[in-house]
Design an enzyme around this catalytic site. Structure first.
Site, PDB file in Angstrom:
ATOM      1  N   HIS A   8      -2.520  -1.187  -3.354  1.00 35.53           N
ATOM      2  CA  HIS A   8      -3.621  -0.236  -3.184  1.00 35.53           C
ATOM      3  C   HIS A   8      -3.333   0.999  -4.037  1.00 35.53           C
ATOM      4  CE1 HIS A   8      -4.421  -1.989   1.110  1.00 35.53           C
ATOM      5  NE2 HIS A   8      -4.853  -2.795   0.147  1.00 35.53           N
TER       6      HIS A   8
ATOM      7  N   SER B 240       0.857  -1.191   0.000  1.00 37.41           N
ATOM      8  CA  SER B 240       0.000   0.000   0.000  1.00 37.41           C
ATOM      9  C   SER B 240       0.893   1.240   0.000  1.00 37.41           C
ATOM     10  CB  SER B 240      -0.951  -0.026   1.207  1.00 37.41           C
ATOM     11  OG  SER B 240      -1.890   1.018   1.131  1.00 37.41           O
ATOM     12  N   THR B 241       0.715   2.126   0.953  1.00 34.94           N
ATOM     13  CA  THR B 241       1.437   3.395   0.972  1.00 34.94           C
ATOM     14  C   THR B 241       2.949   3.182   0.908  1.00 34.94           C
ATOM     15  OG1 THR B 241      -0.310   4.216   2.423  1.00 34.94           O
ATOM     16  CG2 THR B 241       1.634   5.610   2.165  1.00 34.94           C
TER      17      THR B 241
ATOM     18  N   ASP C 196      -4.716  -4.678   6.186  1.00 31.45           N
ATOM     19  CA  ASP C 196      -4.961  -5.547   5.044  1.00 31.45           C
ATOM     20  C   ASP C 196      -3.740  -6.438   4.814  1.00 31.45           C
ATOM     21  OD1 ASP C 196      -6.259  -6.666   2.893  1.00 31.45           O
ATOM     22  OD2 ASP C 196      -5.745  -5.061   1.502  1.00 31.45           O
TER      23      ASP C 196
ATOM     24  N   MET D   5      -0.434   1.317   5.318  1.00 29.42           N
ATOM     25  CA  MET D   5      -1.208   1.671   6.510  1.00 29.42           C
ATOM     26  C   MET D   5      -2.370   0.699   6.665  1.00 29.42           C
ATOM     27  SD  MET D   5      -3.019   5.326   7.297  1.00 29.42           S
ATOM     28  CE  MET D   5      -3.872   5.662   8.847  1.00 29.42           C
TER      29      MET D   5
END
Length: 363
Positions: free
Chosen positions: A203, A176-177, A300, A297
Site C-alpha cells: 500500500h 502496508s504500514t 486486506d 493496518m
C-alpha cells in the site's frame, strides 16, 4: 490527548495539517525544519510526528535518523509527488519512518480538501506502530547483508540440507504500514537458486511504487520492476503493484504469469488491494504457490490468504513482535488459514522450505 508534531518549512502546510489534526481531536505542535523538530521531540515528547522531506538546514531524512536514534517516535513522511521526493521518502523509511502520505499536487490546489481523510487515517495507523520493531528490523538489515552473500552462493539453511527447489514457484507478498523496510529484508533474503516469481502488493501512493521497485532492484539479484498492464512475469523476477491500480493474475502458462492492471473499485478502501492479487493468483496459478502477509493496518490480505490456502498453497504471516502494525497479519491468522506465524527475519527461509519440501516430496 494524542499529540502530533507537524514539521514543514511551509507555514501554509503547517497550518493546513495542524488544523485538520486539531479538528480531529489531536494536540498539535509545529516545527519549521528538521533541527527544530529534533528539539521539539526531545522537549515535548509527541506521540506522532508528521515530517516534510525537503527543508532547509536539516532535512527530513536527517531529522528522522536523529529522532530514531535518540528518541524513537512514530513518524509519517509527507512528501511531494516528485521522483526526488519519492527517493528521499524511501530513504527516510529506510532510516525508520513508518509510512508515507503524498502531499496534494499544489499548495493552493482543490486537492487540499482531499487531504483530511487520508491524513487522519495515516496518522491513526502510524500512531499504532511499534517503533521498537522498526529498530529491530533496521538492526537485522546489517546481518541480512552478510546472509544475502551466503544465500546467493546457495548456502541458506534450507539449501545446506541438500534440498532442491520445485520448478516455477510463485510468492505473493502483501504489506502496508511499516512494510517497505521489511519487504527489502525479505526479498534480499531469498536465494537466487529459488528462482521464484514474486508479486508484491505494498500500500503506497501512485508516485512512489516505481521508486520502491527501483530501490528493491538495487539490493537484490532478482530483477525487480513496477507492474505494467499485460506484463508477463518469469522465474527470478519481482513485480511491484503499481500505486492506484489493482494487480490481477490473468494466466499461468509454461511457468509464466500474465498480469493485468485495473482501476476497479477499491477494496478495504485501498487500491492496489492485496486480496485482489492473492485471490486471482489462487484462481489461476497452477504452479506451487505461497502467500505472505506482512505488517499493516486493517484486514486486506485475509481473504486472499484464505483463497491461497484453499487452492492448496502455503501461507505465512508475520508475527506480532516484529510487526510495526499487527492488524493485517492478525486478521489473516484469525481466518485459521495461516500455516506459519514467524518473525520477519525467519520468513525467507520458511518460503524456501515450503518449496524445498514440496520438491523433495515429489522427487
Amino acid at each position: 490527548m494524542t499529540s502530533v508534531l507537524v514539521v514543514d518549512d511551509s507555514q501554509f502546510m503547517r497550518t493546513v495539517i495542524g488544523n485538520i489534526l486539531a479538528d480531529n481531536g489531536y494536540e498539535v505542535y509545529s516545527a519549521s525544519d528538521g533541527r527544530k523538530a529534533v528539539k521539539e521531540v526531545t522537549e515535548r515528547e509527541p506521540d506522532i510526528v508528521t515530517m516534510d522531506v525537503e527543508m532547509p538546514g536539516m532535512d527530513g531524512i536527517e531529522a528522522v535518523a536523529e529522532i530514531m536514534s535518540t528518541k524513537p517516535t512514530p513518524i509519517l513522511m509527507i512528501s511531494a509527488h516528485t521522483e526526488r521526493g519519492a527517493d528521499a521518502t524511501l530513504e527516510a523509511l529506510d532510516r525508520g519512518a513508518v509510512d508515507v502520505l503524498a502531499k496534494p499536487s499544489g499548495e493552493v490546489s482543490p486537492n487540499i480538501a482531499s487531504l483530511s481523510e487520508r491524513l487522519v487515517e495515516k496518522v491513526r495507523a502510524v500512531g499504532e506502530a511499534d517503533v521498537s520493531s522498526i529498530a529491530r528490523t533496521r538492526a537485522a538489515q546489517t546481518a541480512s547483508l552478510a546472509g544475502r552473500v551466503a544465500e546467493t552462493m546457495g548456502t541458506t539453511e534450507t539449501a545446506s540440507r541438500g534440498y532442491s527447489y520445485v520448478e516455477h514457484p510463485t510468492v505473493v507478498i502483501g504489506a502496508s504500514t511499516g512494510g517497505p523496510k521489511i519487504l527489502e529484508q525479505l526479498i534480499t533474503g531469498l536465494p537466487v537458486g529459488l528462482d521464484a516469481k514474486i508479486l508484491v502488493v505494498q500500500h503506497m501512493p501512485a508516485s512512489f511504487t516505481d521508486r520502491l521497485a527501483a530501490r528493491l532492484d538495487e539490493c537484490t539479484n532478482y530483477s525487480v520492476a513496477e507492474a505494467a498492464d499485460g506484463m508477463r512475469v518469469c522465474d527470478g523476477e519481482v513485480v511491484v503493484a503499481r500505486g492506484d491500480y489493482h494487480l490481477e493474475v490473468v494466466s499461468n502458462v509454461a511457468g509464466r504469469i500474465r498480469m493485468r492492471l485495473t482501476q476497479d473499485e477499491r477494496r478495504h478502501g485501498v487500491r492496489p488491494a492485496i486480496d485482489v492479487t492473492m485471490e486471482t493468483a489462487a484462481n489461476r496459478v497452477r504452479d506451487p504457490l505461497c502467500g505472505v502477509t506482512l505488517t499493516g493496518m486493517g484486514r486486506d490480505g485475509a481473504a486472499g490468504m484464505q483463497a491461497i490456502k484453499e487452492a492448496g498453497g502455503a501461507t505465512i504471516a508475520q508475527d506480532e513482535a516484529t510487526s510495526p502494525v499487527f492488524g493485517m497479519p492478525k486478521k489473516a491468522i484469525e481466518t485459521g488459514c495461516v500455516d506459519q506465524v514467524l518473525p520477519d527475519g525467519a520468513i525467507p527461509d520458511a518460503i524456501c522450505s515450503v518449496f524445498a519440501q514440496e520438491a523433495k516430496s515429489h522427487g
